[in-house]
Design an enzyme around this catalytic site. Sequence first.
Site, PDB file in Angstrom:
ATOM      1  N   HIS A  42       5.144 -34.803 -26.174  1.00 45.34           N
ATOM      2  CA  HIS A  42       5.642 -33.698 -25.337  1.00 45.34           C
ATOM      3  C   HIS A  42       6.900 -33.055 -25.947  1.00 45.34           C
ATOM      4  CE1 HIS A  42       7.769 -37.159 -22.969  1.00 45.34           C
ATOM      5  NE2 HIS A  42       8.579 -36.707 -23.906  1.00 45.34           N
ATOM      6  N   HIS A  99      13.875 -36.359 -18.622  1.00 45.05           N
ATOM      7  CA  HIS A  99      14.912 -36.565 -19.639  1.00 45.05           C
ATOM      8  C   HIS A  99      16.276 -36.177 -19.061  1.00 45.05           C
ATOM      9  CE1 HIS A  99      11.070 -36.038 -21.774  1.00 45.05           C
ATOM     10  NE2 HIS A  99      11.571 -36.702 -22.781  1.00 45.05           N
ATOM     11  N   HIS A 135       9.266 -41.534 -32.950  1.00 41.71           N
ATOM     12  CA  HIS A 135      10.400 -40.632 -33.154  1.00 41.71           C
ATOM     13  C   HIS A 135      11.703 -41.290 -32.779  1.00 41.71           C
ATOM     14  CE1 HIS A 135       9.384 -39.650 -28.927  1.00 41.71           C
ATOM     15  NE2 HIS A 135      10.439 -38.871 -28.792  1.00 41.71           N
ATOM     16  N   GLU A 177       8.446 -44.257 -25.301  1.00 37.44           N
ATOM     17  CA  GLU A 177       7.664 -43.363 -24.423  1.00 37.44           C
ATOM     18  C   GLU A 177       6.170 -43.711 -24.447  1.00 37.44           C
ATOM     19  OE1 GLU A 177      10.416 -39.302 -24.446  1.00 37.44           O
ATOM     20  OE2 GLU A 177       8.645 -39.353 -25.724  1.00 37.44           O
TER      21      GLU A 177
HETATM   22  C1  DHB Z   1      12.432 -34.588 -28.756  1.00 32.14           C
HETATM   23  C2  DHB Z   1      12.620 -34.888 -27.409  1.00 32.14           C
HETATM   24  C3  DHB Z   1      11.667 -35.599 -26.711  1.00 32.14           C
HETATM   25  O1  DHB Z   1      11.790 -35.857 -25.391  1.00 32.14           O
HETATM   26  C4  DHB Z   1      10.530 -36.044 -27.346  1.00 32.14           C
HETATM   27  O2  DHB Z   1       9.667 -36.774 -26.616  1.00 32.14           O
HETATM   28  C5  DHB Z   1      10.316 -35.744 -28.686  1.00 32.14           C
HETATM   29  C6  DHB Z   1      11.283 -35.014 -29.391  1.00 32.14           C
HETATM   30  C7  DHB Z   1      13.439 -33.788 -29.497  1.00 32.14           C
HETATM   31  O3  DHB Z   1      14.487 -33.480 -28.916  1.00 32.14           O
HETATM   32  O4  DHB Z   1      13.167 -33.427 -30.640  1.00 32.14           O
HETATM   33 FE    FE Z   2      10.477 -37.235 -24.611  1.00 36.69          FE
END
Ligand code: DHB
Ligand code: FE
Length: 291
Positions: free
Chosen positions: A12, A59, A193, A240
């Site tokens: 997302h 978030h 990530h 996540e």
């Molecule tokens: C980012 C934020 C998120 O919540 C995520 O799931 C993936 C990437 C970001 O800030 O790049």
């Molecule tokens: Fe996220």
Amino acid sequence: MAKIIAGIGTSHTPAIGAALDLGKTAEPYWAPVFQGYAPCQQWMEENKPDVVIMVYNDHVNAFDFKIIPTFAIGCGDEFAIADEGWGARPVPVVRGYPEFASHLVQSLVLDEFDITIVNEMQVDHGLTVPMSLAFGQPKQWPVKVIPLAVNVIQYPAPTGNRCYNLGKAIKKAVEAWDEDLKVVIFGTGGMSHQIQGPRAGLINTPFDTAFLDDLSRDPKRLVNIPPIEYLREAGNEAIELVMWLIMRGALGDKVDEVYRFYHVPASSTGVGHIILETGEYHRQRQGKAAA
Ligand code: DHB
Ligand code: FE
């Protein structure tokens, strides 16, 4: 009776929403990402779900650090789009389904899952980006949405096993609702990530690929991954991915993977997407196609 017909796993990443909203989908950096989601939009056109259960995480937009529910279900009529610091995304308001959502809460609480009831909340990129990827840019979303927010922001996040079992209880709750509805459940977030600290930018493609493989092949392995291993192997925010296990648990034992997409880079995320039809729905579709 309401039925879950399929599960959608998808990242997302907020930058994907920004790229769409700013008209950048044809740019070389973004084109492969949006092409990768075209089959999902086609799947939605063909299968026309009535309701989406969107498993996502807030978030720090709807909930700040004063109150952090582990599992929260949105029971409101509608959910406004959060302003995450640069204005709310220009997407339609999200229409809820209070009666069905309240039924899910009742069934889940009686099944001993402690769900927080949320009658009013705003929804952020965790929910709206998957909506855009699956449904494009309509004037109104073509489905009602039941948001299921999971805490993966503040330690401790729920375990994969807890999430998987919650999914199973969601399947039971949906099937106890006496209205013919096609329900699709989303598990969002991930894949690998890390957006902060010395390891920012970490991507672990083998980890992500094995996760996608095992959603259908060996979900028990995924269920037993300890939360800390997501962080260690695939970056802080890879936790996540436990939300995908709620989706997977809600599909029953037998699933058919009908589509998969994986792409790096998009912002700093390993972008993953999968469509899993329940075995029952898949056979029904194949029967119709053959007739
Ligand atoms: C980012 C934020 C998120 O919540 C995520 O799931 C993936 C990437 C970001 O800030 O790049
Ligand atoms: Fe996220």
